[in-house]
Motif scaffolding. Structure first.
Motif, PDB file in Angstrom:
ATOM      1  N   HIS A  13      71.470  -9.113 -14.118  1.00 53.42           N
ATOM      2  CA  HIS A  13      70.650  -8.198 -14.931  1.00 53.42           C
ATOM      3  C   HIS A  13      69.970  -7.157 -14.042  1.00 53.42           C
ATOM      4  O   HIS A  13      68.788  -6.857 -14.212  1.00 53.42           O
ATOM      5  N   ILE A  14      70.708  -6.616 -13.108  1.00 55.13           N
ATOM      6  CA  ILE A  14      70.153  -5.653 -12.152  1.00 55.13           C
ATOM      7  C   ILE A  14      70.075  -4.273 -12.806  1.00 55.13           C
ATOM      8  O   ILE A  14      71.060  -3.760 -13.318  1.00 55.13           O
ATOM      9  N   VAL A  15      68.874  -3.712 -12.774  1.00 52.10           N
ATOM     10  CA  VAL A  15      68.660  -2.355 -13.265  1.00 52.10           C
ATOM     11  C   VAL A  15      67.931  -1.601 -12.156  1.00 52.10           C
ATOM     12  O   VAL A  15      66.869  -2.038 -11.694  1.00 52.10           O
ATOM     13  N   LEU A  16      68.507  -0.486 -11.730  1.00 53.40           N
ATOM     14  CA  LEU A  16      67.883   0.344 -10.705  1.00 53.40           C
ATOM     15  C   LEU A  16      67.401   1.640 -11.339  1.00 53.40           C
ATOM     16  O   LEU A  16      68.155   2.299 -12.060  1.00 53.40           O
ATOM     17  N   HIS A  17      66.143   1.972 -11.066  1.00 46.71           N
ATOM     18  CA  HIS A  17      65.534   3.184 -11.607  1.00 46.71           C
ATOM     19  C   HIS A  17      65.278   4.160 -10.474  1.00 46.71           C
ATOM     20  O   HIS A  17      64.588   3.825  -9.511  1.00 46.71           O
ATOM     21  N   GLU A  18      65.842   5.339 -10.599  1.00 47.43           N
ATOM     22  CA  GLU A  18      65.516   6.394  -9.649  1.00 47.43           C
ATOM     23  C   GLU A  18      64.242   7.054 -10.145  1.00 47.43           C
ATOM     24  O   GLU A  18      63.949   7.061 -11.342  1.00 47.43           O
ATOM     25  N   THR A  19      63.467   7.601  -9.232  1.00 44.95           N
ATOM     26  CA  THR A  19      62.171   8.167  -9.597  1.00 44.95           C
ATOM     27  C   THR A  19      62.150   9.658  -9.267  1.00 44.95           C
ATOM     28  O   THR A  19      63.119  10.197  -8.726  1.00 44.95           O
ATOM     29  N   GLY A  20      61.043  10.293  -9.546  1.00 46.16           N
ATOM     30  CA  GLY A  20      60.863  11.701  -9.197  1.00 46.16           C
ATOM     31  C   GLY A  20      60.820  11.919  -7.695  1.00 46.16           C
ATOM     32  O   GLY A  20      61.023  13.027  -7.215  1.00 46.16           O
ATOM     33  N   ASP A  21      60.559  10.874  -6.952  1.00 46.12           N
ATOM     34  CA  ASP A  21      60.571  10.932  -5.489  1.00 46.12           C
ATOM     35  C   ASP A  21      61.961  10.484  -5.038  1.00 46.12           C
ATOM     36  O   ASP A  21      62.353   9.341  -5.281  1.00 46.12           O
ATOM     37  N   PRO A  22      62.729  11.344  -4.389  1.00 41.12           N
ATOM     38  CA  PRO A  22      64.110  10.986  -4.036  1.00 41.12           C
ATOM     39  C   PRO A  22      64.243   9.827  -3.046  1.00 41.12           C
ATOM     40  O   PRO A  22      65.332   9.283  -2.892  1.00 41.12           O
ATOM     41  N   GLU A  23      63.160   9.406  -2.414  1.00 37.12           N
ATOM     42  CA  GLU A  23      63.207   8.274  -1.487  1.00 37.12           C
ATOM     43  C   GLU A  23      62.902   6.948  -2.155  1.00 37.12           C
ATOM     44  O   GLU A  23      63.113   5.895  -1.564  1.00 37.12           O
ATOM     45  N   VAL A  39      59.758  -2.220  -5.553  1.00 39.12           N
ATOM     46  CA  VAL A  39      59.571  -0.772  -5.422  1.00 39.12           C
ATOM     47  C   VAL A  39      59.753  -0.447  -3.946  1.00 39.12           C
ATOM     48  O   VAL A  39      58.955  -0.880  -3.104  1.00 39.12           O
ATOM     49  N   SER A  40      60.824   0.294  -3.640  1.00 41.44           N
ATOM     50  CA  SER A  40      61.175   0.527  -2.240  1.00 41.44           C
ATOM     51  C   SER A  40      61.314   2.010  -1.935  1.00 41.44           C
ATOM     52  O   SER A  40      61.797   2.785  -2.753  1.00 41.44           O
ATOM     53  N   ARG A  41      60.896   2.350  -0.724  1.00 46.14           N
ATOM     54  CA  ARG A  41      61.092   3.699  -0.193  1.00 46.14           C
ATOM     55  C   ARG A  41      62.150   3.597   0.902  1.00 46.14           C
ATOM     56  O   ARG A  41      61.999   2.806   1.841  1.00 46.14           O
ATOM     57  N   VAL A  42      63.199   4.392   0.753  1.00 44.66           N
ATOM     58  CA  VAL A  42      64.315   4.382   1.698  1.00 44.66           C
ATOM     59  C   VAL A  42      64.420   5.773   2.317  1.00 44.66           C
ATOM     60  O   VAL A  42      64.485   6.778   1.595  1.00 44.66           O
ATOM     61  N   ARG A  43      64.437   5.800   3.633  1.00 43.77           N
ATOM     62  CA  ARG A  43      64.544   7.066   4.364  1.00 43.77           C
ATOM     63  C   ARG A  43      65.634   6.925   5.416  1.00 43.77           C
ATOM     64  O   ARG A  43      65.654   5.934   6.146  1.00 43.77           O
ATOM     65  N   ASN A  44      66.508   7.894   5.489  1.00 41.49           N
ATOM     66  CA  ASN A  44      67.603   7.877   6.468  1.00 41.49           C
ATOM     67  C   ASN A  44      68.407   6.576   6.425  1.00 41.49           C
ATOM     68  O   ASN A  44      68.767   6.015   7.450  1.00 41.49           O
ATOM     69  N   GLY A  45      68.629   6.074   5.218  1.00 44.59           N
ATOM     70  CA  GLY A  45      69.477   4.898   5.044  1.00 44.59           C
ATOM     71  C   GLY A  45      68.823   3.571   5.365  1.00 44.59           C
ATOM     72  O   GLY A  45      69.507   2.549   5.426  1.00 44.59           O
ATOM     73  N   PRO A  97      78.572  10.680   9.391  1.00 43.22           N
ATOM     74  CA  PRO A  97      78.376  10.401   7.963  1.00 43.22           C
ATOM     75  C   PRO A  97      76.899  10.450   7.582  1.00 43.22           C
ATOM     76  O   PRO A  97      76.022  10.135   8.375  1.00 43.22           O
ATOM     77  N   GLU A  98      76.668  10.832   6.341  1.00 42.99           N
ATOM     78  CA  GLU A  98      75.309  10.883   5.826  1.00 42.99           C
ATOM     79  C   GLU A  98      74.808   9.461   5.562  1.00 42.99           C
ATOM     80  O   GLU A  98      75.559   8.605   5.113  1.00 42.99           O
ATOM     81  N   PRO A  99      73.511   9.180   5.837  1.00 38.88           N
ATOM     82  CA  PRO A  99      72.974   7.829   5.595  1.00 38.88           C
ATOM     83  C   PRO A  99      73.057   7.469   4.102  1.00 38.88           C
ATOM     84  O   PRO A  99      73.028   8.341   3.239  1.00 38.88           O
ATOM     85  N   ALA A 100      73.139   6.188   3.835  1.00 40.31           N
ATOM     86  CA  ALA A 100      73.167   5.694   2.460  1.00 40.31           C
ATOM     87  C   ALA A 100      71.874   6.081   1.749  1.00 40.31           C
ATOM     88  O   ALA A 100      70.800   6.110   2.350  1.00 40.31           O
ATOM     89  N   GLY A 101      71.990   6.357   0.480  1.00 39.76           N
ATOM     90  CA  GLY A 101      70.821   6.697  -0.322  1.00 39.76           C
ATOM     91  C   GLY A 101      70.045   5.462  -0.736  1.00 39.76           C
ATOM     92  O   GLY A 101      70.508   4.326  -0.581  1.00 39.76           O
ATOM     93  N   PRO A 102      68.860   5.671  -1.304  1.00 40.28           N
ATOM     94  CA  PRO A 102      68.012   4.541  -1.696  1.00 40.28           C
ATOM     95  C   PRO A 102      68.702   3.541  -2.614  1.00 40.28           C
ATOM     96  O   PRO A 102      68.617   2.331  -2.404  1.00 40.28           O
ATOM     97  N   ARG A 103      69.394   4.028  -3.600  1.00 35.58           N
ATOM     98  CA  ARG A 103      70.068   3.136  -4.553  1.00 35.58           C
ATOM     99  C   ARG A 103      71.090   2.260  -3.837  1.00 35.58           C
ATOM    100  O   ARG A 103      71.146   1.047  -4.056  1.00 35.58           O
ATOM    101  N   ALA A 134      63.898  -0.250   8.478  1.00 33.39           N
ATOM    102  CA  ALA A 134      63.514   0.553   9.641  1.00 33.39           C
ATOM    103  C   ALA A 134      62.749  -0.318  10.640  1.00 33.39           C
ATOM    104  O   ALA A 134      62.180  -1.356  10.267  1.00 33.39           O
ATOM    105  N   GLU A 135      62.724   0.095  11.879  1.00 34.73           N
ATOM    106  CA  GLU A 135      62.009  -0.659  12.934  1.00 34.73           C
ATOM    107  C   GLU A 135      60.557  -0.926  12.560  1.00 34.73           C
ATOM    108  O   GLU A 135      60.027  -1.983  12.860  1.00 34.73           O
ATOM    109  N   ASP A 136      59.908   0.043  11.915  1.00 31.43           N
ATOM    110  CA  ASP A 136      58.485  -0.093  11.583  1.00 31.43           C
ATOM    111  C   ASP A 136      58.261  -0.322  10.084  1.00 31.43           C
ATOM    112  O   ASP A 136      57.193  -0.024   9.551  1.00 31.43           O
TER     113      ASP A 136
END
Length: 135
Positions: free
Chosen positions: A73-83, A109-115, A2-8, A31-33
Motif C-alpha cells: 500500500h505504498i503511496v508517494l506524494h511529491e510536494t511543492g518542494d522538489p526535494e 517525510v524525507s528531503r533528498v538532495r543529489n540522490g 548520470p544525474e542523481p536519482a530523484g527523491p521519489r 548523505a554523510e551528515d
C-alpha cells in the motif's frame, strides 16, 4: 555523468531495500551528515540519528533482529518542494523466531538532495513493533 536519482526514486529504493532485507546497504542512500528523526520512538530507542555512520549502526542492529518487513500500500506524494517526498505505507511484519505476524502503518517525510536522503522524519508505530518482537 548520470544525474542523481530523484527523491521519489531514492525513497522507493529505501522501502524496497527494507522489504528485501538489504540492511547492510541502506545507509548508502543517506548523505554523510544526514539526520533521521523518529518522533514516536520508544524510550529505549534513539529518537534521532545524526550522520551516515550512526544510521549504518542502526540498520545493522535492526538486521540482527528476527524480523521481516514487507511494505505494501505504498503511496508517494511529491510536494511543492522538489526535494521533499512523503511516503505512506504499511508493513506486514513477521517475527521469524515466533511466527508472530503484525501490521504497522508508516509515514515518512524525507528531503533528498543529489540522490541522497539528507533529512527524514519517520513516523512508524514503534509500540506495535515493540509489542510484536517482545517475548
Amino acid at each position: 555523468m548520470p544525474e542523481p536519482a530523484g527523491p521519489r526514486d531514492v525513497i522507493e529504493r529505501l522501502i524496497q531495500g527494507i522489504s528485501e532485507g538489504r540492511w547492510q546497504e541502506l545507509h548508502e542512500l543517506y548523505a554523510e551528515d544526514a539526520v533521521v528523526e523518529y518522533p514516536f520512538a520508544m524510550p529505549a530507542d534513539p529518537p534521532r540519528l545524526v550522520g551516515r555512520a550512526k544510521i549504518q549502526r542502526y540498520f545493522a542492529a535492526v538486521a540482527r533482529q528476527p524480523l521481516e518487513l514487507k511494505a505494501h500500500h505504498i503511496v508517494l506524494h511529491e510536494t511543492g518542494d522538489p526535494e521533499v517526498v512523503i511516503a505512506e505505507y504499511d508493513y506486514d511484519g513477521l517475527v521469524t523466531t515466533t511466527g508472530r505476524s503484525f501490521q504497522v502503518s508508516n509515514i515518512q517525510v524525507s528531503r533528498v538532495r543529489n540522490g541522497q536522503i539528507v533529512t527524514s522524519r519517520d513516523y512508524h508505530n514503534h509500540p506495535v513493533m515493540a509489542e510484536a518482537t517482545s517475548s
